[in-house]
Design a protein around this motif. Structure first.
Motif, PDB file in Angstrom:
ATOM      1  N   ARG A  60       0.829  -1.208   0.000  1.00  0.00           N
ATOM      2  CA  ARG A  60       0.000   0.000   0.000  1.00  0.00           C
ATOM      3  C   ARG A  60       0.860   1.253   0.000  1.00  0.00           C
ATOM      4  NH1 ARG A  60      -5.364   1.125   1.253  1.00  0.00           N
ATOM      5  NH2 ARG A  60      -5.789   3.178   2.109  1.00  0.00           N
TER       6      ARG A  60
ATOM      7  N   ALA B  13       0.995   4.180  -2.910  1.00  0.00           N
ATOM      8  CA  ALA B  13       0.712   5.563  -2.510  1.00  0.00           C
ATOM      9  C   ALA B  13       1.901   6.468  -2.824  1.00  0.00           C
ATOM     10  CB  ALA B  13       0.374   5.628  -1.025  1.00  0.00           C
TER      11      ALA B  13
ATOM     12  N   GLN C  27      -4.483  -2.758  -4.778  1.00  0.00           N
ATOM     13  CA  GLN C  27      -4.189  -1.525  -4.049  1.00  0.00           C
ATOM     14  C   GLN C  27      -4.799  -0.304  -4.739  1.00  0.00           C
ATOM     15  OE1 GLN C  27      -2.983  -1.341  -1.078  1.00  0.00           O
ATOM     16  NE2 GLN C  27      -2.577  -3.544  -0.953  1.00  0.00           N
TER      17      GLN C  27
ATOM     18  N   LEU D 209      -7.576   2.185  -2.907  1.00  0.00           N
ATOM     19  CA  LEU D 209      -7.441   3.637  -2.803  1.00  0.00           C
ATOM     20  C   LEU D 209      -8.598   4.356  -3.485  1.00  0.00           C
ATOM     21  CD1 LEU D 209      -3.592   3.986  -3.472  1.00  0.00           C
ATOM     22  CD2 LEU D 209      -4.773   4.288  -1.291  1.00  0.00           C
TER      23      LEU D 209
ATOM     24  N   GLU E 174     -11.678   4.081  -1.229  1.00  0.00           N
ATOM     25  CA  GLU E 174     -11.586   4.948  -0.057  1.00  0.00           C
ATOM     26  C   GLU E 174     -11.624   6.426  -0.406  1.00  0.00           C
ATOM     27  OE1 GLU E 174      -8.158   3.657   2.163  1.00  0.00           O
ATOM     28  OE2 GLU E 174      -8.734   1.558   1.895  1.00  0.00           O
TER      29      GLU E 174
ATOM     30  N   LEU F  56      -9.486   8.300  -2.285  1.00  0.00           N
ATOM     31  CA  LEU F  56      -8.224   9.036  -2.392  1.00  0.00           C
ATOM     32  C   LEU F  56      -7.865   9.332  -3.841  1.00  0.00           C
ATOM     33  CD1 LEU F  56      -8.176   7.841   0.508  1.00  0.00           C
ATOM     34  CD2 LEU F  56      -5.692   7.724   0.299  1.00  0.00           C
TER      35      LEU F  56
ATOM     36  N   LEU G 220      -3.625  10.791   0.784  1.00  0.00           N
ATOM     37  CA  LEU G 220      -2.783   9.865   0.024  1.00  0.00           C
ATOM     38  C   LEU G 220      -1.361   9.880   0.566  1.00  0.00           C
ATOM     39  CD1 LEU G 220      -2.566   7.956  -2.440  1.00  0.00           C
ATOM     40  CD2 LEU G 220      -1.912   9.968  -3.793  1.00  0.00           C
TER      41      LEU G 220
ATOM     42  N   GLU H 171      -0.657   7.773   3.479  1.00  0.00           N
ATOM     43  CA  GLU H 171      -0.544   6.342   3.216  1.00  0.00           C
ATOM     44  C   GLU H 171       0.842   5.937   2.711  1.00  0.00           C
ATOM     45  OE1 GLU H 171      -2.887   4.237   4.034  1.00  0.00           O
ATOM     46  OE2 GLU H 171      -4.136   5.902   4.719  1.00  0.00           O
TER      47      GLU H 171
END
Length: 206
Positions: free
Chosen positions: A118, A122, A166, A170, A173, A175, A192, A195
Motif C-alpha cells: 500500500r 501511494a 491496491q 485507494l 476509499e 483518495l 494519500l 498512506e
C-alpha cells in the motif's frame, strides 16, 4: 535538435556509446537493467525536465525505454561537454540534477526495501502528482499513469494482482478516482500522502 520516440521504443541500450545527452521535453522513459538469466529490473523513471546522460561519460549505464510517447531535446555530447566547461551555471545545474537523481535513488531503495504494498503504490502516485503539480502546488486536471500495471508491478517489486488490488482500495476509499485504466485524478493528496509511510517532520514515532 529534437527527437521523438513512440511508447515502447528503446532510446538507448545499456553499454551503447553515448553520442548525445538529452533533456526530456514530454513523456516518460524508464531506466532498466537486464540480468544474465533474462530478468529485467526497472530502476528508475525519467519524467519531463529529467536529463539523460552525463558529461564525461562515454557509454550509457542503463537501458532507456520510452514508456509513453517521448520528445527529447538532444545535444551532441562533445560540444555539450565543452559548453559545460565554459558555462559555470550550466555545470551547477547539472550537479543539481545529479544530486536530485541520487536522492531519488535513495528513496527508491527505501521504497523497495521497507515499504508495504500500500505504501509503495501511494508513494508512486504521490510522486506522479507532485511532478505534475503547478508552482503553487496545485494538481491541475487528470493525471496519466506512465506505465502499464505490469510495468508498475515490475518497478515496485509487486505482483500485478497486488497492484490492481491496491489501486482499487485507494479508489474505494476516495483518495483517487480513475476515468479509465490509465487516466486518474487525486481527490485527496494529503490523505494519500499519509498512506506513503513517510515521516515528514523527522520526529520520533510514538
Amino acid at each position: 535538435m529534437y527527437r521523438t520516440y513512440a511508447a515502447g521504443d528503446v532510446i538507448l541500450w545499456r553499454g551503447e556509446p553515448l553520442e548525445f545527452v538529452a533533456s526530456i521535453v514530454s513523456g516518460v522513459a524508464a531506466l532498466s537493467k537486464t540480468l544474465e538469466d533474462g530478468r529485467t529490473q526497472m530502476v528508475g523513471l525519467l519524467l519531463p525536465s529529467d536529463f539523460i546522460g552525463r558529461p564525461g561519460r562515454t557509454h550509457i549505464g542503463f537501458d532507456v525505454t520510452a514508456t509513453s510517447d517521448v520528445i527529447l531535446c538532444c545535444f551532441e555530447r562533445r560540444p555539450f561537454e565543452a559548453m559545460v566547461m565554459q558555462t559555470p551555471h550550466l555545470a551547477q545545474r547539472l550537479m543539481e540534477l545529479a544530486l536530485d537523481e541520487l536522492d531519488a535513488a535513495r528513496e527508491w531503495m527505501l521504497l523497495l526495501g521497507r515499504k508495504t504494498a500500500r505504501e509503495k503504490i501511494a508513494t508512486f502516485i504521490t510522486m506522479l502528482a507532485r511532478r505534475s503539480s503547478t508552482e503553487s502546488g496545485e494538481i491541475s486536471g487528470a493525471l496519466s499513469l506512465p506505465l502499464t500495471r505490469d510495468q508498475i508491478a515490475n518497478y515496485l517489486g509487486l505482483t500485478l494482482e497486488t497492484v490492481s488490488r491496491q489501486f482499487n482500495a485507494l479508489k474505494k476509499e476516495g483518495l483517487i478516482d480513475f476515468t479509465d485504466r490509465r487516466s486518474f485524478t487525486v481527490t485527496d493528496l494529503a490523505a494519500l500522502h499519509d498512506e506513503t509511510g513517510d515521516d515528514e517532520d523527522g520526529g520520533i514515532v510514538p
